[in-house]
Design a protein around this motif. Structure first.
Motif, PDB file in Angstrom:
ATOM      1  N   VAL A   1      72.998 120.995  40.662  1.00  0.00           N
ATOM      2  CA  VAL A   1      73.014 121.571  39.319  1.00  0.00           C
ATOM      3  C   VAL A   1      72.450 122.983  39.385  1.00  0.00           C
TER       4      VAL A   1
ATOM      5  N   GLN B   1      67.680 125.434  32.312  1.00  0.00           N
ATOM      6  CA  GLN B   1      67.540 125.419  33.769  1.00  0.00           C
ATOM      7  C   GLN B   1      68.421 126.514  34.343  1.00  0.00           C
TER       8      GLN B   1
ATOM      9  N   GLY C   1      71.087 115.392  34.528  1.00  0.00           N
ATOM     10  CA  GLY C   1      70.862 116.141  35.759  1.00  0.00           C
ATOM     11  C   GLY C   1      70.419 115.248  36.895  1.00  0.00           C
ATOM     12  N   HIS C   2      69.527 114.309  36.606  1.00  0.00           N
ATOM     13  CA  HIS C   2      69.072 113.379  37.651  1.00  0.00           C
ATOM     14  C   HIS C   2      70.233 112.531  38.172  1.00  0.00           C
TER      15      HIS C   2
ATOM     16  N   LEU D   1      77.728 122.977  37.915  1.00  0.00           N
ATOM     17  CA  LEU D   1      77.537 122.391  39.234  1.00  0.00           C
ATOM     18  C   LEU D   1      78.098 123.325  40.297  1.00  0.00           C
TER      19      LEU D   1
ATOM     20  N   LEU E   1      76.298 121.310  31.937  1.00  0.00           N
ATOM     21  CA  LEU E   1      75.745 121.532  33.269  1.00  0.00           C
ATOM     22  C   LEU E   1      76.743 122.326  34.093  1.00  0.00           C
TER      23      LEU E   1
ATOM     24  N   ALA F   1      71.722 124.506  33.283  1.00  0.00           N
ATOM     25  CA  ALA F   1      71.789 123.511  32.218  1.00  0.00           C
ATOM     26  C   ALA F   1      71.599 124.247  30.905  1.00  0.00           C
TER      27      ALA F   1
END
Length: 200
Positions: A36, A106, A26-27, A57, A55, A39
């Protein structure tokens, strides 16, 4: 809203290890200018069941080099749908895209689901679409004690939060806890890599 789905598979047997990998991914994705939205962690594979991540997006489709950069910096195979070879990464990304299986670490509104909130308000506050009570647990009008750990499930094309009774006054809590006891872990309805379903 244009969505794109990225899968990552490092063959991990422990979900906690996958969550660390997802955080790193993610980073890197955000540093590449992507946003993002979701997750997820997913059980994938046929003969060798294991954990893989995905993920979701938002925005323009990532440039062609992002997958290569992620694969070079992470110990994982990486797939961006609709391309990519078959395998765990593609399976995880497809599960997330279709909302067919997996659970989210997430999601939008996650920061609003803290402390105690009305269960009826969860879909308004977050990306969770439905609160589902296990074994007939009533949720309408109930207070949800989040305990600081909310992990919605993906099922039937929707994002759902499974809850169970928490105290006798009708308060409910997410079924999944951050640190499950062996007893509770034994009753977890989700598939666990390397095990067969109860009765299966």
């Amino acid at each position: 809203m244009t969505l794109h789905h990225l899968g990552l598979d490092a063959g991990q047997r422990e979900r906690a290890d996958l969550e660390h990998l997802l955080a790193r991914a993610g980073h890197l994705v955000v540093a590449a200018g992507q946003v993002v939205r979701l997750a997820g962690t997913h059980v994938v594979g046929t003969d060798e069941r294991h954990w893989a991540g995905a993920l979701e997006l938002v925005g323009d489709r990532p440039d062609a080099g992002l997958v290569d950069r992620l694969a070079a910096q992470l110990p994982a195979s990486v797939v961006l749908l609709p391309g990519g070879a078959d395998g765990g990464a593609r399976e995880a990304a497809t599960q997330l895209r279709d909302r067919s299986a997996g659970r989210l670490v997430q999601f939008p509104g996650q920061d609003r689901l803290v402390g105690t909130v009305p269960a009826d308000d969860v879909p308004r506050l977050s990306a969770v679409e439905q609160v589902v009570g296990l074994a007939g647990t009533a949720t309408v009008g109930a207070a949800l004690q989040t305990r600081g750990f909310v992990r919605p499930e993906l099922s039937g094309g929707r994002i759902v939060l499974l809850v169970r009774p928490f105290v006798e006054d009708g308060t409910v809590a997410p079924f999944e806890t951050e640190h499950p006891t062996p007893c509770c872990a034994a009753h977890d309805p989700r598939p666990v890599p390397g095990t067969a379903p109860v009765g299966g």
